[in-house]
Scaffold this motif. Structure first.
Motif, PDB file in Angstrom:
ATOM      1  N   MET B   1       0.850  -1.191   0.000  1.00 23.08           N
ATOM      2  CA  MET B   1       0.000   0.000   0.000  1.00 23.08           C
ATOM      3  C   MET B   1       0.886   1.242   0.000  1.00 23.08           C
ATOM      4  N   ALA B   2       0.823   2.031  -1.043  1.00 21.44           N
ATOM      5  CA  ALA B   2       1.667   3.222  -1.104  1.00 21.44           C
ATOM      6  C   ALA B   2       0.962   4.381  -0.429  1.00 21.44           C
ATOM      7  N   THR B   3       1.728   5.187   0.276  1.00 18.70           N
ATOM      8  CA  THR B   3       1.102   6.344   0.907  1.00 18.70           C
ATOM      9  C   THR B   3       0.629   7.300  -0.161  1.00 18.70           C
ATOM     10  N   GLY B   4      -0.484   7.965   0.114  1.00 21.05           N
ATOM     11  CA  GLY B   4      -0.996   8.934  -0.842  1.00 21.05           C
ATOM     12  C   GLY B   4      -2.319   8.525  -1.440  1.00 21.05           C
ATOM     13  N   THR B   5      -2.620   7.234  -1.452  1.00 21.85           N
ATOM     14  CA  THR B   5      -3.890   6.753  -1.984  1.00 21.85           C
ATOM     15  C   THR B   5      -4.563   5.886  -0.933  1.00 21.85           C
ATOM     16  N   VAL B   6      -5.723   6.307  -0.492  1.00 24.12           N
ATOM     17  CA  VAL B   6      -6.436   5.522   0.522  1.00 24.12           C
ATOM     18  C   VAL B   6      -6.907   4.230  -0.123  1.00 24.12           C
ATOM     19  N   PRO B   7      -6.641   3.066   0.496  1.00 23.90           N
ATOM     20  CA  PRO B   7      -7.002   1.791  -0.127  1.00 23.90           C
ATOM     21  C   PRO B   7      -8.505   1.668  -0.358  1.00 23.90           C
ATOM     22  N   ALA B   8      -8.853   1.153  -1.553  1.00 24.47           N
ATOM     23  CA  ALA B   8     -10.270   1.002  -1.896  1.00 24.47           C
ATOM     24  C   ALA B   8     -10.865  -0.207  -1.195  1.00 24.47           C
ATOM     25  N   ALA B   9     -10.056  -1.264  -1.015  1.00 23.16           N
ATOM     26  CA  ALA B   9     -10.565  -2.495  -0.412  1.00 23.16           C
ATOM     27  C   ALA B   9     -10.640  -2.330   1.103  1.00 23.16           C
ATOM     28  N   PRO B  10     -11.571  -3.033   1.741  1.00 21.48           N
ATOM     29  CA  PRO B  10     -11.647  -2.956   3.205  1.00 21.48           C
ATOM     30  C   PRO B  10     -10.360  -3.466   3.836  1.00 21.48           C
ATOM     31  N   LEU B  11     -10.038  -2.933   5.010  1.00 17.87           N
ATOM     32  CA  LEU B  11      -8.863  -3.398   5.743  1.00 17.87           C
ATOM     33  C   LEU B  11      -9.155  -4.768   6.349  1.00 17.87           C
ATOM     34  N   SER B  12      -8.106  -5.524   6.600  1.00 17.42           N
ATOM     35  CA  SER B  12      -8.313  -6.815   7.262  1.00 17.42           C
ATOM     36  C   SER B  12      -8.728  -6.534   8.706  1.00 17.42           C
ATOM     37  N   PRO B  13      -9.452  -7.475   9.342  1.00 17.71           N
ATOM     38  CA  PRO B  13      -9.903  -7.243  10.722  1.00 17.71           C
ATOM     39  C   PRO B  13      -8.738  -6.921  11.661  1.00 17.71           C
ATOM     40  N   ALA B  14      -7.601  -7.619  11.492  1.00 16.59           N
ATOM     41  CA  ALA B  14      -6.464  -7.386  12.389  1.00 16.59           C
ATOM     42  C   ALA B  14      -5.917  -5.976  12.195  1.00 16.59           C
ATOM     43  N   VAL B  15      -5.745  -5.562  10.947  1.00 22.68           N
ATOM     44  CA  VAL B  15      -5.202  -4.219  10.664  1.00 22.68           C
ATOM     45  C   VAL B  15      -6.151  -3.151  11.196  1.00 22.68           C
ATOM     46  N   PHE B  16      -7.446  -3.368  10.974  1.00 23.77           N
ATOM     47  CA  PHE B  16      -8.437  -2.394  11.452  1.00 23.77           C
ATOM     48  C   PHE B  16      -8.391  -2.285  12.978  1.00 23.77           C
ATOM     49  N   ALA B  17      -8.321  -3.434  13.650  1.00 26.24           N
ATOM     50  CA  ALA B  17      -8.315  -3.428  15.118  1.00 26.24           C
ATOM     51  C   ALA B  17      -7.057  -2.734  15.648  1.00 26.24           C
ATOM     52  N   ILE B  18      -5.921  -2.955  15.003  1.00 27.72           N
ATOM     53  CA  ILE B  18      -4.670  -2.314  15.465  1.00 27.72           C
ATOM     54  C   ILE B  18      -4.752  -0.801  15.271  1.00 27.72           C
ATOM     55  N   LEU B  19      -5.240  -0.405  14.100  1.00 30.66           N
ATOM     56  CA  LEU B  19      -5.376   1.040  13.842  1.00 30.66           C
ATOM     57  C   LEU B  19      -6.315   1.678  14.860  1.00 30.66           C
ATOM     58  N   LEU B  20      -7.431   0.979  15.138  1.00 29.56           N
ATOM     59  CA  LEU B  20      -8.432   1.519  16.073  1.00 29.56           C
ATOM     60  C   LEU B  20      -7.839   1.638  17.474  1.00 29.56           C
ATOM     61  N   SER B  21      -7.098   0.618  17.870  1.00 32.31           N
ATOM     62  CA  SER B  21      -6.496   0.645  19.208  1.00 32.31           C
ATOM     63  C   SER B  21      -5.517   1.805  19.337  1.00 32.31           C
ATOM     64  N   LEU B  22      -4.682   1.977  18.321  1.00 35.40           N
ATOM     65  CA  LEU B  22      -3.688   3.050  18.389  1.00 35.40           C
ATOM     66  C   LEU B  22      -4.352   4.429  18.289  1.00 35.40           C
ATOM     67  N   ALA B  23      -5.432   4.499  17.515  1.00 35.08           N
ATOM     68  CA  ALA B  23      -6.147   5.774  17.388  1.00 35.08           C
ATOM     69  C   ALA B  23      -6.795   6.143  18.721  1.00 35.08           C
ATOM     70  N   GLU B  24      -7.296   5.126  19.407  1.00 41.02           N
ATOM     71  CA  GLU B  24      -7.902   5.370  20.719  1.00 41.02           C
ATOM     72  C   GLU B  24      -6.840   5.913  21.684  1.00 41.02           C
ATOM     73  N   GLY B  25      -5.661   5.357  21.612  1.00 38.16           N
ATOM     74  CA  GLY B  25      -4.574   5.825  22.466  1.00 38.16           C
ATOM     75  C   GLY B  25      -4.210   7.269  22.159  1.00 38.16           C
ATOM     76  N   GLU B  26      -4.221   7.611  20.859  1.00 40.08           N
ATOM     77  CA  GLU B  26      -3.909   8.995  20.470  1.00 40.08           C
ATOM     78  C   GLU B  26      -4.901   9.966  21.111  1.00 40.08           C
ATOM     79  N   LYS B  27      -6.183   9.524  21.155  1.00 38.14           N
ATOM     80  CA  LYS B  27      -7.236  10.407  21.678  1.00 38.14           C
ATOM     81  C   LYS B  27      -7.141  10.549  23.188  1.00 38.14           C
ATOM     82  N   THR B  28      -6.967   9.381  23.854  1.00 36.50           N
ATOM     83  CA  THR B  28      -7.011   9.415  25.318  1.00 36.50           C
ATOM     84  C   THR B  28      -5.652   9.773  25.915  1.00 36.50           C
TER      85      THR B  28
END
Lengths: 273, 128
Positions: B1-28
Motif C-alpha cells: 500500500m503506497a502512501t498517498g492513496t487511501v485503499p479502496a478495499a476494506p482493511l483486514s480485521p487485524a489491521v483495522f483493530a490495530i489502527l483503532l487501538s492506536l487511534a484510541e490511544g492517540e485520543k485518550t
C-alpha cells in the motif's frame, strides 16, 4: 486462581521454542516482542489459560505459515527477479533451439551431398543419349536396409527405366507431384518416405533431377537417394544433447535466481523515530 | 500500500483493530504519555484492545499481531514511538497516513451502517 510459576516458565520455554520456527529475519526483529507479549498474556488474570492456549496455538499455526510465505514472496517473488529469470529462460530456450536446429540442418543438408553429384552425372549421361540400362550401374540395393547411395532413371511419365534400388522387390517411385515440381523447376531435394511409420518407416534423402530431351534422347528424370537412418540417428543425438543443455541452463538460471533472491532479499527494518 | 492513496478495499480485521487501538490511544493519551507526542501502545495492550467488542472483537495472537504490525510499518501506517519502559517492549503509534486510512475505513463502515439502518436491517436504537 493462582498460577504456578513453573507452569508459566514451562509455557514460556515452549513458546520461545516455537518462536524459533519463524523466519530468521522476522524472529530477529520481533522475537523478543513475541515472547514478551505472550508473557503479558500469561500474566493477565482476566484471560484464562483455557482460552489463551488454543488461541496461541491457532495463531502460531497461521502466522508461521503466513510469515514463511511472506518471506518466500519477498525473497523470490519480486517482479524484477522473476522478470530477469523469465528473460534468461527465454534466451536459454532460443539458444537450445539453435543448438539443435543448426547442427540438424547441417546434417540434413550434408546428407544430400553424394546424391547431388550422382543425379547430375546420371542426368548428363542420359542427355548424351546413353541408354538408361547402360548409364545405371547394375545393382540391387535394398533401400530399407542399406545405407549405400543409389540411382533410378524414370521416363517422362515417371515410369522406372533402370534402377539400382529395390524396396520389397520392386523399384520404388516418389509421388507424382515430385516429378511435376521437377518438370517446372529442374531439381528437387527432399526427404522421401516410401514406407511410413516412425519405427519401421523408410526415409530417403533424395535428389530428383530433370533429364532434358536432346536429339534422340527422350526426356525423363533421375533420382539419387540414400537411406537417412544414420543421419536421423545423429540428429536424434543432437536433439538429446540440446535438450540436456536446455535443462542444464534452466537449472543454472533457477539456482542463480534463487541464490540472488536470497542474498538480495529485503531486510526487515525497524524504523524508530 | 503506497502512501498517498487511501485503499479502496476494506482493511483486514487485524489491521483495522490495530489502527483503532492506536487511534484510541492517540485520543485518550493513555497509558504512556511522553513529553512530546503520545508514546504509543505495546503489543499486548493492542491485543487486549482488539479483544473488546468496541475494539473490533478480534481474537489475535502475538504472531498475527506482529506480522500485521510489520506489514503496517512497511506500508507506513504505524511507526515505533521509541518510548519504552522495558527493553523487551516496543511501543507503536499511528502515522498521519495511518490516521487517514483509518478515517477512510470508518467512513466506509459508517456509510454501510447508515444504509443498513435506512433499510431497517439494524433495529432502531441499536449501536452504530
Amino acid at each position: 486462581m493462582s498460577r504456578p510459576v513453573d507452569s508459566t516458565d514451562r509455557l514460556m520455554s515452549l513458546y520461545a521454542m516455537a518462536v524459533r520456527l519463524y523466519p530468521r529475519a522476522f524472529r530477529e526483529v520481533y522475537g523478543a516482542s513475541l515472547r514478551q507479549t505472550f508473557r503479558d498474556a500469561l500474566d493477565d488474570r482476566t484471560l484464562s489459560r483455557r482460552a489463551l492456549i488454543p488461541l496461541v496455538l491457532r495463531d502460531l499455526a497461521l502466522s508461521l505459515a503466513k510469515e514463511h510465505l511472506a518471506m518466500l514472496r519477498d525473497t523470490f517473488g519480486r517482479p524484477a527477479l522473476i522478470f530477469n529469470a523469465l528473460v534468461l529462460a527465454a534466451l536459454a530456450t532460443v539458444l537450445a533451439q539453435a543448438l539443435y536446429t543448426i547442427p540438424q540442418q547441417v546434417l540434413r543438408l550434408g546428407a544430400n551431398d553424394p546424391q547431388i553429384a550422382l543425379a547430375d552425372d546420371l542426368a548428363a549421361k542420359l542427355e548424351q543419349g546413353i541408354a538408361p540400362a547402360d548409364a545405371v550401374s547394375p545393382g540391387s540395393i535394398d533401400i530399407a536396409r542399406s545405407l549405400t547411395p543409389f540411382v533410378i532413371a524414370y521416363d517422362d511419365q515417371g515410369h522406372p527405366l533402370a534402377s539400382q534400388a529395390r524396396l520389397d522387390g520392386a523399384i520404388p517411385a516418389p509421388p507424382s507431384g515430385v516429378f511435376d515440381y521437377v518438370r517446372q523447376h529442374g531439381q528437387d531435394r527432399l526427404s522421401w518416405q516410401p514406407v511410413r511409420g516412425t519405427e519401421h518407416g523408410v526415409r530417403i534423402a533424395a535428389v530428383v533431377e530433370r533429364v532434358a530431351p536432346s536429339g534422340s534422347a527422350p526426356g525423363g528424370f533421375v533420382l539419387a537417394g540414400r537411406n537417412m537412418r544414420e543421419v536421423e540417428s545423429r540428429e536424434h543425438l543432437v536433439g538429446q544433447l540440446a535438450l540436456l543443455a536446455w535443462i542444464a541452463m534452466l537449472g543454472l538460471i533457477s539456482v542463480g535466481t534463487a541464490a540472488f533472491g536470497w542474498y538480495s532479499r529485503p531486510k526487515i527494518s525497524v524504523a524508530r523515530v | 500500500m503506497a502512501t498517498g492513496t487511501v485503499p479502496a478495499a476494506p482493511l483486514s480485521p487485524a489491521v483495522f483493530a490495530i489502527l483503532l487501538s492506536l487511534a484510541e490511544g492517540e485520543k485518550t493519551g493513555s497509558p504512556s504519555t511522553g513529553p512530546g507526542r503520545w508514546g504509543g501502545k505495546h503489543g499486548y495492550l493492542i491485543m487486549t484492545d482488539a479483544r473488546r467488542p468496541q475494539g473490533g472483537g478480534i481474537q489475535m495472537g502475538p504472531g498475527t499481531l506482529y506480522g500485521s504490525i510489520e506489514r503496517m510499518m512497511r506500508d507506513g501506517l504505524v511507526e515505533e514511538s521509541g518510548a519504552s519502559d522495558d527493553a523487551r517492549r516496543r511501543y507503536y503509534r499511528l502515522t498521519t497516513w495511518g490516521q487517514s486510512v483509518l478515517a477512510a475505513e470508518l467512513g466506509r463502515l459508517d456509510a454501510a451502517v447508515s444504509s443498513a439502518r435506512s433499510l431497517g436491517l439494524i433495529p432502531q436504537g441499536g449501536r452504530s
